[in-house]
Structures are given as structure tokens and as C-alpha cells.
Design a protein around this motif. Structure first.
Motif, PDB file in Angstrom:
ATOM      1  N   ASN A 274       0.718  -1.263   0.008  1.00  7.76           N
ATOM      2  CA  ASN A 274       0.065   0.129   0.026  1.00  7.76           C
ATOM      3  C   ASN A 274       0.836   1.196   0.014  1.00  7.76           C
ATOM      4  O   ASN A 274       0.584   2.390  -0.739  1.00  7.76           O
ATOM      5  CB  ASN A 274      -0.904  -0.133   1.197  1.00  7.76           C
ATOM      6  N   ALA A 275       1.817   1.116   0.988  1.00  9.27           N
ATOM      7  CA  ALA A 275       2.759   2.505   0.730  1.00  9.27           C
ATOM      8  C   ALA A 275       3.553   2.460  -0.454  1.00  9.27           C
ATOM      9  O   ALA A 275       3.749   3.727  -1.201  1.00  9.27           O
ATOM     10  CB  ALA A 275       4.109   2.141   1.747  1.00  9.27           C
ATOM     11  N   VAL A 276       3.988   1.564  -1.245  1.00  4.64           N
ATOM     12  CA  VAL A 276       4.604   1.527  -2.561  1.00  4.64           C
ATOM     13  C   VAL A 276       3.432   2.175  -3.663  1.00  4.64           C
ATOM     14  O   VAL A 276       3.878   2.754  -4.322  1.00  4.64           O
ATOM     15  CB  VAL A 276       4.851   0.081  -3.151  1.00  4.64           C
ATOM     16  N   LYS A 277       2.257   1.640  -3.388  1.00  2.00           N
ATOM     17  CA  LYS A 277       1.259   2.512  -4.553  1.00  2.00           C
ATOM     18  C   LYS A 277       0.943   3.781  -4.415  1.00  2.00           C
ATOM     19  O   LYS A 277       0.934   4.464  -5.367  1.00  2.00           O
ATOM     20  CB  LYS A 277      -0.106   1.643  -4.226  1.00  2.00           C
ATOM     21  N   VAL A 278       1.136   4.180  -2.956  1.00  2.00           N
ATOM     22  CA  VAL A 278       0.844   5.660  -2.760  1.00  2.00           C
ATOM     23  C   VAL A 278       2.200   6.337  -3.370  1.00  2.00           C
ATOM     24  O   VAL A 278       1.981   7.313  -3.907  1.00  2.00           O
ATOM     25  CB  VAL A 278       0.525   5.747  -1.371  1.00  2.00           C
ATOM     26  N   ALA A 279       3.355   5.911  -2.930  1.00  2.00           N
ATOM     27  CA  ALA A 279       4.623   6.633  -3.491  1.00  2.00           C
ATOM     28  C   ALA A 279       4.569   6.486  -4.954  1.00  2.00           C
ATOM     29  O   ALA A 279       5.024   7.502  -5.553  1.00  2.00           O
ATOM     30  CB  ALA A 279       6.105   5.710  -3.109  1.00  2.00           C
ATOM     31  N   MET A 280       4.185   5.527  -5.624  1.00  2.30           N
ATOM     32  CA  MET A 280       4.162   5.410  -7.026  1.00  2.30           C
ATOM     33  C   MET A 280       2.996   6.364  -7.651  1.00  2.30           C
ATOM     34  O   MET A 280       3.456   6.975  -8.835  1.00  2.30           O
ATOM     35  CB  MET A 280       3.783   4.197  -7.697  1.00  2.30           C
ATOM     36  N   LYS A 281       1.941   6.700  -6.876  1.00  2.00           N
ATOM     37  CA  LYS A 281       1.204   7.761  -7.336  1.00  2.00           C
ATOM     38  C   LYS A 281       1.839   9.155  -7.349  1.00  2.00           C
ATOM     39  O   LYS A 281       1.827   9.995  -8.173  1.00  2.00           O
ATOM     40  CB  LYS A 281      -0.064   7.859  -6.525  1.00  2.00           C
ATOM     41  N   ALA A 282       2.715   9.259  -6.302  1.00  2.00           N
ATOM     42  CA  ALA A 282       3.589  10.636  -6.201  1.00  2.00           C
ATOM     43  C   ALA A 282       4.602  10.672  -7.395  1.00  2.00           C
ATOM     44  O   ALA A 282       4.811  11.914  -8.034  1.00  2.00           O
ATOM     45  CB  ALA A 282       4.027  10.732  -4.925  1.00  2.00           C
TER      46      ALA A 282
ATOM     47  N   ASN B 191       2.828  11.738 -10.568  1.00  2.00           N
ATOM     48  CA  ASN B 191       2.687  13.213 -10.854  1.00  2.00           C
ATOM     49  C   ASN B 191       3.703  13.767 -11.076  1.00  2.00           C
ATOM     50  O   ASN B 191       3.587  15.243 -11.669  1.00  2.00           O
ATOM     51  CB  ASN B 191       2.116  13.417  -9.429  1.00  2.00           C
ATOM     52  N   THR B 192       4.961  13.483 -11.001  1.00  2.34           N
ATOM     53  CA  THR B 192       6.284  14.213 -11.497  1.00  2.34           C
ATOM     54  C   THR B 192       6.358  14.048 -12.827  1.00  2.34           C
ATOM     55  O   THR B 192       7.004  14.884 -13.259  1.00  2.34           O
ATOM     56  CB  THR B 192       7.504  13.453 -10.578  1.00  2.34           C
TER      57      THR B 192
END
Length: 331
Positions: free
Chosen positions: A253-261, A264-265
Motif C-alpha cells: 500500500n505504501a508502494v502504491k501511494v509512492a508510485m502515485k507521487a 505526478n512528477t
């Protein structure tokens, strides 16, 4: 800020070389412990009216319109994103977690070799389907790429014309492959020769120029700029994933959130214009992939709705193509 000597020396050349390119994509592949996640943007001027389809295993498919075309009965079911009027599969993932995708690489760089009688043929635009239908690992894909001729028949039906009478003589494409183990490969055809890159940098990909240049920027530890040009988008996304590895992010779940960030870049929006190039690089959609779960999360540019796709949504043993979702404007 550390700047690449070569990047500075070639800035003028790069600006001139991609001044007419308004088509771009970025991919990022992350693999750490039980987390195997990727993201990819589709950036193109005009709509691609993308359809998400499920191809069941056992489908007979011919991969080129030549007498020596490769024809197979597919071994694996696959999710695919079919884009533009000719239905080019730009993105594919099979049930074994193998990802195969096409990205844009301008015709100033791309040149396929001449076909031979010694090898069977696969059309350049059919490579993702050929890979996802028949192989489960990057190692298998690369080994079998050496056994075929990749045929350049050009491409028709792309924006802005959106009809099959307007064609490009050359298919401006290169490829990335990834699997559940974390193996990745970037494949290009430069001056008629196939180039295969499987080092760590192949997990991060964008567009022009050829991939060897991007790896050179990696070697020099070049820092990303703020532009929406290919090398800056790739370097920004790469920096986010490198930070994830440094922090050893393994919780899915943390990986998926980080990948969303990370996505966005590299996201361009639909109206952002590069002041140096003078064209927009609209992001039509972004897809997030969980290779272990066999799941896609698709975010289109012109809706707030998020679409989720997986292999439970179609009969994977039925040898036919099943449409799972389509852009509202798709015909």
C-alpha cells in the motif's frame, strides 16, 4: 546543483532535435520484496480513445502481414490497452505478470533492420501482443527477439488525421518489458541494429533521444530539470523510485501511494506547454500496474473516474477478445 557536462553541451542539439515532437510517455518499474508495481503515462496530441480488453488464452494470432509471419496460439490470457484508430496495443500485461509496452521514439532515431529469409516476421506494432501472448519472463522475450525479424510497416490512423489514409512510413517506437521478478529490458532499433538494455536504468523509460543517452545521464548523476521533455520526466520519476529503494519501501500500500507521487512528477496535464519546444505533451491516461495481483488502475485525463481492471473480469480460458472498458468518445 550537479549538472551533466554532456547534458549542458548538448542542450541546444536536443531542443532542436525534438522541436516537432509532441508525443511522449514515461514508465517507471519498481520491485522490492513482495511489491511489484509499475506506472506508465500515455502522452499524445489528440485522443487515442483507449479501450481496455481482455484476451483469453488459446487465441490464434498472426503477428505480421508477410508470408513469413509468426503465427501462434496464445499461451496466456492478457489485459491490453488498444489505442488509436488501428487499435495499436500500447500496453499489455499477461496473467504471469509480464508487462510489454510501446513508447514513442522519433524516426530520427528509430530504424529497423531489413527482413531476412532466415527468420520469421513480427510487425513492429505487434511486439507487445506477441510478447504478452507467448512469454512469461523478460528473459524469454529477449531470447526470442533474437529469433525474429521485427518488420517496420509504418503506421496509419494517428491523430490529428484519425483516418487510415494518412500514414507514416516508419513506426516511431521502442519497447519496455518487465516481469514479476523485477527483470526489465528496454529494446530499440538504431541504425538497423537491435539494442537491448537490461541494466538497472532500464526500469525507467521515456522518449527521445535513444536510450544510450539516458543511461549516460544516469552515469553522470544528472539532476532533473522542471521541463516536460523526455529526459527530465524520466529523471524526475527515477529520483522518486531511487528514494523508495533507499527507504526500503516494501509494504504494497505504501508502494502504491509512492508510485502515485512518482506519476505526478511526470504527468503533463492536457494543456501544459514546453516553453523551449513550443508544443503540448498531453497526458491522455496513466495506468498503475500491480504485477503480483494482476491489476490495473487506469486514470484518464478527462474524467474524475478511476477504472480498475483484473483477470477476474473476463473468462481467461475463452479464446476471444472481450472489451472491458472504453473511453466515452471511442467508436
Amino acid at each position: 546543483m550537479k549538472k551533466s557536462i554532456i547534458a549542458l553541451a548538448t542542450a541546444t542539439v536536443l531542443t532542436a532535435g525534438i522541436a516537432t515532437v509532441a508525443n511522449a510517455c514515461t514508465t517507471l518499474v519498481y520491485n522490492n520484496d513482495k511489491a511489484a508495481v509499475s506506472m506508465r503515462t500515455m502522452d499524445w496530441v489528440g485522443h487515442d480513445d483507449a479501450k481496455v480488453v481482455g484476451d483469453g488464452k488459446g487465441m490464434e494470432r498472426q503477428y505480421a502481414n508477410t508470408k513469413d509471419a509468426v503465427t501462434t496460439t496464445s499461451k496466456f490470457a492478457a489485459l491490453k490497452i488498444s489505442s488509436f484508430l488501428p487499435g495499436i496495443v500500447a500496453e499489455a500485461m499477461n496473467e504471469e505478470g509480464l508487462e510489454a509496452r510501446i513508447l514513442y521514439l522519433g524516426s530520427d532515431y528509430t530504424q529497423f533492420g531489413q527482413p531476412t529469409d532466415a527468420k520469421p516476421d513480427v510487425d513492429a506494432l505487434m511486439i507487445p501482443q506477441w510478447a504478452a501472448d507467448n512469454f512469461s519472463t523478460v528473459k524469454e522475450v529477449v531470447a526470442n527477439l533474437h529469433k525474429i525479424d521485427v518488420i517496420d510497416n509504418g503506421v496509419c490512423g494517428l491523430p490529428p488525421h484519425d483516418d487510415m489514409t494518412h500514414c507514416k512510413e516508419n513506426a516511431p517506437v521502442h519497447y519496455q518489458f518487465a516481469d514479476r521478478s523485477g527483470d526489465t529490458a528496454v529494446v530499440e532499433f538504431i541504425n538497423g541494429e537491435m539494442k537491448v538494455y537490461q541494466e538497472d536504468g532500464s526500469a525507467y523509460m521515456s522518449n527521445d533521444p535513444e536510450f544510450s543517452f539516458h543511461l549516460l545521464l544516469d552515469k553522470e548523476q544528472t539532476e532533473a530539470g522542471a521541463s516536460i521533455r523526455a529526459y527530465d520526466r524520466r529523471l524526475r520519476g527515477k529520483a522518486v523510485l531511487e528514494d523508495m529503494y533507499k527507504r526500503n519501501v516494501t509494504d504494497i500500500n505504501a508502494v502504491k501511494v509512492a508510485m502515485k507521487a512518482a506519476a505526478n512528477t511526470v504527468f503533463s496535464g492536457y494543456e501544459q506547454e514546453d516553453p523551449y519546444v513550443g508544443g503540448v505533451f498531453p497526458t491522455l491516461w496513466t495506468v498503475h500496474t500491480d504485477r503480483n495481483a494482476g491489476e490495473w488502475v487506469l486514470d484518464r485525463h478527462d474524467t474524475w473516474e478511476i477504472e480498475t481492471y483484473n483477470f477476474s473480469q473476463f473468462d481467461t480460458n475463452k479464446a476471444e477478445r472481450q472489451v472491458l472498458g472504453a473511453h466515452p468518445k471511442a467508436k
